[in-house]
Design an enzyme around this catalytic site. Sequence first.
Site, short mmCIF file in Angstrom:
data_model
loop_
_atom_site.label_atom_id
_atom_site.label_comp_id
_atom_site.label_asym_id
_atom_site.label_seq_id
_atom_site.Cartn_x
_atom_site.Cartn_y
_atom_site.Cartn_z
N HIS A 1 -11.80 5.47 -7.89
CA HIS A 1 -10.35 5.61 -7.79
C HIS A 1 -9.66 4.94 -8.98
O HIS A 1 -8.71 5.47 -9.55
CB HIS A 1 -9.88 4.99 -6.48
CG HIS A 1 -8.48 5.35 -6.11
ND1 HIS A 1 -8.00 6.64 -6.08
CD2 HIS A 1 -7.43 4.58 -5.71
CE1 HIS A 1 -6.74 6.65 -5.71
NE2 HIS A 1 -6.36 5.40 -5.49
N GLU B 1 0.82 -1.21 0.00
CA GLU B 1 0.00 0.00 0.00
C GLU B 1 0.86 1.26 0.00
O GLU B 1 0.60 2.21 -0.75
CB GLU B 1 -0.93 -0.02 1.22
CG GLU B 1 -1.69 1.27 1.46
CD GLU B 1 -2.68 1.62 0.38
OE1 GLU B 1 -3.21 2.74 0.39
OE2 GLU B 1 -2.93 0.77 -0.51
N HIS C 1 -4.11 -8.47 -16.95
CA HIS C 1 -5.41 -8.14 -17.53
C HIS C 1 -5.73 -6.66 -17.27
O HIS C 1 -6.24 -5.96 -18.15
CB HIS C 1 -6.48 -9.04 -16.92
CG HIS C 1 -7.80 -8.99 -17.61
ND1 HIS C 1 -7.96 -9.30 -18.95
CD2 HIS C 1 -9.05 -8.69 -17.15
CE1 HIS C 1 -9.24 -9.18 -19.28
NE2 HIS C 1 -9.91 -8.81 -18.21
N HIS D 1 2.66 2.02 -3.30
CA HIS D 1 1.69 2.61 -4.23
C HIS D 1 1.51 4.09 -3.94
O HIS D 1 1.49 4.94 -4.85
CB HIS D 1 0.35 1.87 -4.11
CG HIS D 1 -0.74 2.47 -4.94
ND1 HIS D 1 -2.01 2.69 -4.47
CD2 HIS D 1 -0.74 2.93 -6.22
CE1 HIS D 1 -2.76 3.24 -5.41
NE2 HIS D 1 -2.00 3.40 -6.47
N HIS E 1 -20.10 -8.21 -17.03
CA HIS E 1 -18.79 -7.80 -17.55
C HIS E 1 -18.41 -8.64 -18.76
O HIS E 1 -17.87 -8.12 -19.75
CB HIS E 1 -17.75 -7.96 -16.43
CG HIS E 1 -16.35 -7.61 -16.83
ND1 HIS E 1 -15.99 -6.39 -17.35
CD2 HIS E 1 -15.20 -8.35 -16.78
CE1 HIS E 1 -14.69 -6.38 -17.60
NE2 HIS E 1 -14.19 -7.56 -17.27
#
Length: 337
Positions: free
Chosen positions: A143, A74, A311, A77, A250
Amino acid sequence: MNKGYKLLVLASCMLALVVVSLGAYTRLSNAGLGCPDWPGCYGFLTVPNESHELSVVEENFPNAQVEPKKAWIEMIHRYFASLLGLLIVVLCIIAFKYRFSNGPHVSPRLKHSIGLLVLVLFQGMLGMWTVTMNLQPFVVMGHLLGGFTILALLVLLLLRTHHSRITQARPNQHWSFLLAIFALCVLIIQIALGGWVAANYAAPHCSGLPICSNIELFSIKSLLHLPVGQSNYEFGVLPFETRLSIHFLHRIWAVVTAVTLFWVSWRIFYKEQNVEIQSAVKLVCTFLVAQLVLGGLIVHLQFPLLLTLFHNIMAALLLLAMVRLCFLLTSKQGVAI
């Protein structure tokens, strides 16, 4: 714009792709709450590991347990995202400098830079809300989309700095541009649906190819079951049938997206006798095929983290390829972007 500015824009684009990838890895490794506060980690600028630091954590976060691996994922990032924000501030300052020294012809880049700065500030707020609202899916998806938008706008700025002159186009190029914009909108919807799948931890709930093993549980009505009113959304709060329906939607839209992009690419390729535009079309199709193959492999191999990360990255690259195609199709006769 000088060479240094162009290199700075290029570096910002590369860093934005890294930030998007790190964000996806943080989400996929369930590290979104690795640090329960923001912008630090348990009140520190780094992950606490010393005995006195852990004592402070125990006092201020009595119900929390420090997981160093998730916390570092975290924080790394956040470090990269902060650096990206700083680069965008520098780009904005440079754009202001050129605006007042070189005249009004650079004002579109100034507006572009200001828009990026506003967006990155809002993205920072979304990052904060992601943590403080305990991974609320609407915030998480916002986000994700914000990161993709910043990346796309930076690449568009890069294209503008390297294509200072826009050549005159044939009359039908305007229609090609509209087709490309339509395909881009279809792709953006698919990316948003993918973000909704990730935000609700719905990926494993639809196994089997080409349709879900428990497809009888699919329900349009269940899609109206929204994730709200909970104190913590980690690992998802929606019922099984809702997550299955989200995932299958999706997949359905993936088919719509693939058909649309292939059809639009075919129309543009044979209408536009421009080598650069045809090359851009080929790139879109290449990324699209790669994305479809990755999607199938992910389901077949039961959602391995690395392939799922690729992906996400491929979705970003496909978006950038479409943005580039749209840009190359702009002209003084059409709608310049």
